[in-house]
Design a protein around this motif. Structure first.
Motif, PDB file in Angstrom:
ATOM      1  N   LEU A 147       0.820  -1.203   0.000  1.00 52.26           N
ATOM      2  CA  LEU A 147       0.000   0.000   0.000  1.00 52.26           C
ATOM      3  C   LEU A 147       0.859   1.260   0.000  1.00 52.26           C
ATOM      4  CD1 LEU A 147      -2.824  -1.158   2.404  1.00 52.26           C
ATOM      5  CD2 LEU A 147      -3.057  -0.583  -0.013  1.00 52.26           C
ATOM      6  N   GLY A 148       2.028   1.188   0.613  1.00 51.99           N
ATOM      7  CA  GLY A 148       2.948   2.316   0.559  1.00 51.99           C
ATOM      8  C   GLY A 148       3.340   2.632  -0.873  1.00 51.99           C
ATOM      9  N   GLN A 149       3.564   1.590  -1.660  1.00 55.20           N
ATOM     10  CA  GLN A 149       3.898   1.787  -3.070  1.00 55.20           C
ATOM     11  C   GLN A 149       2.701   2.342  -3.833  1.00 55.20           C
ATOM     12  OE1 GLN A 149       7.007   1.376  -4.241  1.00 55.20           O
ATOM     13  NE2 GLN A 149       6.362   2.184  -6.231  1.00 55.20           N
ATOM     14  N   ALA A 150       1.506   1.883  -3.479  1.00 51.43           N
ATOM     15  CA  ALA A 150       0.297   2.398  -4.133  1.00 51.43           C
ATOM     16  C   ALA A 150       0.147   3.894  -3.898  1.00 51.43           C
ATOM     17  CB  ALA A 150      -0.932   1.652  -3.627  1.00 51.43           C
ATOM     18  N   LEU A 151       0.403   4.344  -2.668  1.00 56.03           N
ATOM     19  CA  LEU A 151       0.312   5.772  -2.348  1.00 56.03           C
ATOM     20  C   LEU A 151       1.416   6.555  -3.050  1.00 56.03           C
ATOM     21  CD1 LEU A 151      -0.447   5.475   1.477  1.00 56.03           C
ATOM     22  CD2 LEU A 151      -2.059   6.164  -0.313  1.00 56.03           C
ATOM     23  N   LYS A 152       2.591   5.958  -3.128  1.00 59.05           N
ATOM     24  CA  LYS A 152       3.714   6.616  -3.817  1.00 59.05           C
ATOM     25  C   LYS A 152       3.399   6.805  -5.300  1.00 59.05           C
ATOM     26  CE  LYS A 152       8.651   5.989  -4.853  1.00 59.05           C
ATOM     27  NZ  LYS A 152       9.833   5.089  -4.654  1.00 59.05           N
ATOM     28  N   ASP A 153       2.801   5.802  -5.916  1.00 59.41           N
ATOM     29  CA  ASP A 153       2.525   5.845  -7.355  1.00 59.41           C
ATOM     30  C   ASP A 153       1.312   6.704  -7.703  1.00 59.41           C
ATOM     31  OD1 ASP A 153       4.614   4.082  -7.725  1.00 59.41           O
ATOM     32  OD2 ASP A 153       3.335   2.322  -8.016  1.00 59.41           O
ATOM     33  N   ALA A 170     -17.486  -5.809 -10.873  1.00 57.57           N
ATOM     34  CA  ALA A 170     -17.126  -4.637 -10.073  1.00 57.57           C
ATOM     35  C   ALA A 170     -16.741  -3.461 -10.959  1.00 57.57           C
ATOM     36  CB  ALA A 170     -15.986  -4.988  -9.122  1.00 57.57           C
ATOM     37  N   PHE A 171     -15.983  -3.711 -12.036  1.00 64.54           N
ATOM     38  CA  PHE A 171     -15.554  -2.638 -12.922  1.00 64.54           C
ATOM     39  C   PHE A 171     -16.692  -2.129 -13.799  1.00 64.54           C
ATOM     40  CE2 PHE A 171     -11.161  -3.649 -11.878  1.00 64.54           C
ATOM     41  CZ  PHE A 171     -10.572  -2.391 -11.931  1.00 64.54           C
ATOM     42  N   GLN A 172     -17.576  -3.026 -14.158  1.00 63.78           N
ATOM     43  CA  GLN A 172     -18.716  -2.580 -14.957  1.00 63.78           C
ATOM     44  C   GLN A 172     -19.615  -1.658 -14.148  1.00 63.78           C
ATOM     45  OE1 GLN A 172     -20.147  -6.430 -16.153  1.00 63.78           O
ATOM     46  NE2 GLN A 172     -18.758  -6.565 -17.920  1.00 63.78           N
ATOM     47  N   ALA A 173     -19.698  -1.903 -12.823  1.00 61.31           N
ATOM     48  CA  ALA A 173     -20.506  -1.047 -11.954  1.00 61.31           C
ATOM     49  C   ALA A 173     -19.747   0.194 -11.504  1.00 61.31           C
ATOM     50  CB  ALA A 173     -20.966  -1.843 -10.737  1.00 61.31           C
ATOM     51  N   ASN A 174     -18.406   0.123 -11.518  1.00 61.24           N
ATOM     52  CA  ASN A 174     -17.567   1.225 -11.031  1.00 61.24           C
ATOM     53  C   ASN A 174     -16.407   1.460 -11.995  1.00 61.24           C
ATOM     54  OD1 ASN A 174     -18.673   1.529  -8.029  1.00 61.24           O
ATOM     55  ND2 ASN A 174     -18.415  -0.667  -8.427  1.00 61.24           N
ATOM     56  N   PRO A 175     -16.679   2.029 -13.164  1.00 64.96           N
ATOM     57  CA  PRO A 175     -15.630   2.196 -14.169  1.00 64.96           C
ATOM     58  C   PRO A 175     -14.548   3.202 -13.783  1.00 64.96           C
ATOM     59  CG  PRO A 175     -17.647   3.308 -14.850  1.00 64.96           C
ATOM     60  CD  PRO A 175     -17.995   2.489 -13.645  1.00 64.96           C
ATOM     61  N   ASP A 176     -14.758   3.939 -12.686  1.00 62.27           N
ATOM     62  CA  ASP A 176     -13.766   4.930 -12.270  1.00 62.27           C
ATOM     63  C   ASP A 176     -12.687   4.350 -11.358  1.00 62.27           C
ATOM     64  OD1 ASP A 176     -15.668   4.486 -10.313  1.00 62.27           O
ATOM     65  OD2 ASP A 176     -15.642   6.559  -9.568  1.00 62.27           O
ATOM     66  N   ILE A 177     -12.752   3.061 -11.029  1.00 61.44           N
ATOM     67  CA  ILE A 177     -11.713   2.439 -10.205  1.00 61.44           C
ATOM     68  C   ILE A 177     -10.385   2.468 -10.961  1.00 61.44           C
ATOM     69  CG2 ILE A 177     -10.866   0.263  -9.221  1.00 61.44           C
ATOM     70  CD1 ILE A 177     -13.750  -0.452  -8.558  1.00 61.44           C
ATOM     71  N   SER A 178      -9.348   3.008 -10.320  1.00 63.25           N
ATOM     72  CA  SER A 178      -8.036   3.096 -10.966  1.00 63.25           C
ATOM     73  C   SER A 178      -6.953   2.298 -10.249  1.00 63.25           C
ATOM     74  CB  SER A 178      -7.592   4.557 -11.061  1.00 63.25           C
ATOM     75  OG  SER A 178      -7.490   5.133  -9.769  1.00 63.25           O
ATOM     76  N   SER A 234      -6.474  -2.549 -19.020  1.00 67.26           N
ATOM     77  CA  SER A 234      -5.231  -2.724 -18.264  1.00 67.26           C
ATOM     78  C   SER A 234      -4.386  -1.453 -18.208  1.00 67.26           C
ATOM     79  CB  SER A 234      -4.408  -3.871 -18.863  1.00 67.26           C
ATOM     80  OG  SER A 234      -5.085  -5.107 -18.685  1.00 67.26           O
ATOM     81  N   ASN A 235      -4.552  -0.581 -19.187  1.00 69.74           N
ATOM     82  CA  ASN A 235      -3.786   0.666 -19.196  1.00 69.74           C
ATOM     83  C   ASN A 235      -4.389   1.734 -18.292  1.00 69.74           C
ATOM     84  OD1 ASN A 235      -6.052   0.948 -20.864  1.00 69.74           O
ATOM     85  ND2 ASN A 235      -5.073   2.510 -22.133  1.00 69.74           N
ATOM     86  N   LYS A 236      -5.544   1.446 -17.682  1.00 72.08           N
ATOM     87  CA  LYS A 236      -6.225   2.408 -16.822  1.00 72.08           C
ATOM     88  C   LYS A 236      -6.234   1.998 -15.355  1.00 72.08           C
ATOM     89  CE  LYS A 236      -9.409   3.657 -20.561  1.00 72.08           C
ATOM     90  NZ  LYS A 236     -10.840   3.725 -20.986  1.00 72.08           N
ATOM     91  N   VAL A 237      -5.622   0.841 -15.041  1.00 71.16           N
ATOM     92  CA  VAL A 237      -5.696   0.282 -13.692  1.00 71.16           C
ATOM     93  C   VAL A 237      -4.313  -0.134 -13.217  1.00 71.16           C
ATOM     94  CG1 VAL A 237      -6.715  -1.545 -12.259  1.00 71.16           C
ATOM     95  CG2 VAL A 237      -8.023  -0.584 -14.165  1.00 71.16           C
ATOM     96  N   LYS A 238      -4.075   0.018 -11.923  1.00 72.53           N
ATOM     97  CA  LYS A 238      -2.846  -0.490 -11.316  1.00 72.53           C
ATOM     98  C   LYS A 238      -3.224  -1.445 -10.189  1.00 72.53           C
ATOM     99  CE  LYS A 238       0.119   3.443 -12.448  1.00 72.53           C
ATOM    100  NZ  LYS A 238       0.951   4.540 -11.904  1.00 72.53           N
ATOM    101  N   ILE A 239      -2.533  -2.589 -10.166  1.00 74.22           N
ATOM    102  CA  ILE A 239      -2.821  -3.641  -9.183  1.00 74.22           C
ATOM    103  C   ILE A 239      -1.645  -3.763  -8.221  1.00 74.22           C
ATOM    104  CG2 ILE A 239      -3.363  -6.088  -8.834  1.00 74.22           C
ATOM    105  CD1 ILE A 239      -4.261  -6.095 -11.840  1.00 74.22           C
ATOM    106  N   TYR A 240      -1.961  -3.818  -6.923  1.00 72.32           N
ATOM    107  CA  TYR A 240      -0.956  -3.990  -5.869  1.00 72.32           C
ATOM    108  C   TYR A 240      -1.349  -5.213  -5.055  1.00 72.32           C
ATOM    109  CZ  TYR A 240       0.205   0.698  -7.333  1.00 72.32           C
ATOM    110  OH  TYR A 240       0.562   1.782  -8.101  1.00 72.32           O
ATOM    111  N   SER A 241      -0.359  -6.074  -4.776  1.00 74.23           N
ATOM    112  CA  SER A 241      -0.712  -7.361  -4.175  1.00 74.23           C
ATOM    113  C   SER A 241       0.270  -7.773  -3.089  1.00 74.23           C
ATOM    114  CB  SER A 241      -0.756  -8.440  -5.263  1.00 74.23           C
ATOM    115  OG  SER A 241       0.555  -8.769  -5.703  1.00 74.23           O
ATOM    116  N   ALA A 242       0.073  -8.988  -2.619  1.00 78.36           N
ATOM    117  CA  ALA A 242       1.001  -9.645  -1.697  1.00 78.36           C
ATOM    118  C   ALA A 242       1.226 -11.062  -2.189  1.00 78.36           C
ATOM    119  CB  ALA A 242       0.443  -9.650  -0.279  1.00 78.36           C
ATOM    120  N   ASP A 243       2.420 -11.604  -1.874  1.00 78.25           N
ATOM    121  CA  ASP A 243       2.855 -12.941  -2.284  1.00 78.25           C
ATOM    122  C   ASP A 243       3.428 -12.909  -3.701  1.00 78.25           C
ATOM    123  OD1 ASP A 243       1.814 -13.816   0.177  1.00 78.25           O
ATOM    124  OD2 ASP A 243      -0.128 -14.261  -0.724  1.00 78.25           O
TER     125      ASP A 243
END
Length: 347
Positions: free
Chosen positions: A150-156, A215-223, A246-255
């Motif tokens: 999440l720190g990286q998500a906030l940085k980006d 989820a994206f169809q109901a909330n297209p503004d998720i980035s 894929s060019n409009k979204v960033k994914i942050y994960s664990a593992d």
């Protein structure tokens, strides 16, 4: 994990028990009893066996067991609480000296874990909190995993963005990671959770992909999507690829796994960062903790394997394509001093 396999008979349980490391009854010179003579029996009872993380975890546990001359029997997970209970009962009946419980639903396991302790069997738990002071907890420092990602998500992305969140309650690692997610939203009011979804089953990535599309169809503004389990992240990436966003979204994960690295570093991938420990190292630490208990030594109650942050940029820059590459190029990823002792071989 919701698939019902109730009513398993003993024969089917035995079919799930796979001898993973056969003791040679030679023992380890200079080791405390009973490791000086060999023939130690340990069971690894898993809740989930599908997915790269869990396969690597079991591989690490198996390798460490062989180094310790342990006869390790692995009960493969079926994502079913009743089946896991029955498998622990089976392990007790096999007369093992220790049982490692890998994930699971705490309320379904606490009494049978206590039954093992009452029988004189040592118990170690990985990423499942059984609420028992006699059972050491092996964990990946899930708080640190979530903080790093999440720190990286906030940085980006700054401190204001529309977020999607993949989460299933009731699993210790996910619950701990969720605590950091809630703290992050509280500290950054501009981070708005627009949708929450998730499932854990035999086809987690595929099921997550289907939910992600809705989820994206109901909330297209998720980035930004926080998906704190790599199977979740894989499902989200699959959905964004299929939706062409894929060019409009960033994914942050664990593992992380080799397959994950391939997807993270792929051209145009929205999966930009993950925080992880080496699952094989965690498996080895779990076996070492069990060995120390059997030898009458204290491995500690909370046994933590520290994570590292892995960004898409770093992986590409260093030409990292596999877990083996990570081990070679990032030493902190490939080893841990948790639950070690002078008599325990670690390779």
């Amino acid at each position: 994990m919701k698939t019902s396999i109730l009513g398993l008979i003993t024969a089917s349980l035995l079919a799930c028990a796979v001898p993973a490391g056969v003791a040679h009854a030679a023992g380890i010179a200079g080791a405390p009893a009973p490791f000086d003579k060999g023939g130690v029996k340990v069971a690894l009872v898993t809740f989930i066996s599908a997915g790269d993380f869990f396969q690597a975890y079991q591989a690490g546990a198996t390798k460490q067991a062989k180094a310790l001359d342990i006869d390790l029997t692995v009960f493969s997970g079926r994502q079913d609480a009743a089946a896991q209970r029955d498998q622990i009962e089976q392990a007790i009946n096999l007369g093992v000296q220790a049982i490692i419980i890998d994930h699971g639903q705490p309320e379904a396991l606490k009494d049978v874990a206590q039954k093992a302790l009452d029988a004189g069997i040592k118990v170690v738990a990985f990423d499942v909190d059984l609420g028992n002071p006699k059972i050491p907890q092996v964990e990946q420092s899930d708080h640190e995993l979530a903080k790093a990602s999440l720190g990286q998500a906030l940085k980006d992305n700054g401190t204001s963005f529309q977020a999607g969140y993949v989460y299933v309650a009731g699993f210790a690692p996910l619950d701990r990671r969720n605590e950091i997610w809630e703290e992050t939203k509280k500290a950054n009011r501009g981070v708005v959770e627009k949708a929450r979804w998730g499932t854990v089953n035999a086809t987690t990535a595929v099921s997550t992909a289907d939910q992600t599309k809705a989820a994206f169809q109901a909330n297209p503004d998720i980035s930004v999507v926080f998906a704190p389990y790599d199977e979740f992240a894989r499902g989200v990436k699959l959905a964004t690829d299929e939706l062409g966003i894929s060019n409009k979204v960033k994914i942050y994960s664990a593992d992380v796994s080799t397959a994950d690295i391939t997807e993270i570093t792929a051209e145009g991938s929205p999966w930009v960062a993950t925080a992880a420990t080496n699952p094989a190292v965690v498996g080895a630490v779990s076996v070492r903790a069990a060995a120390k208990l059997i030898a009458g030594e204290d491995p500690g109650h909370n046994i933590v394997v520290k994570p590292v942050l892995l960004t898409q940029e770093e992986l590409r820059k260093n030409g990292i394509k596999t877990i083996e590459d990570l081990d070679a190029k990032l030493p902190a990823f490939g080893q841990s001093d948790a639950a070690t002792a002078s008599w325990i071989p670690t390779n």
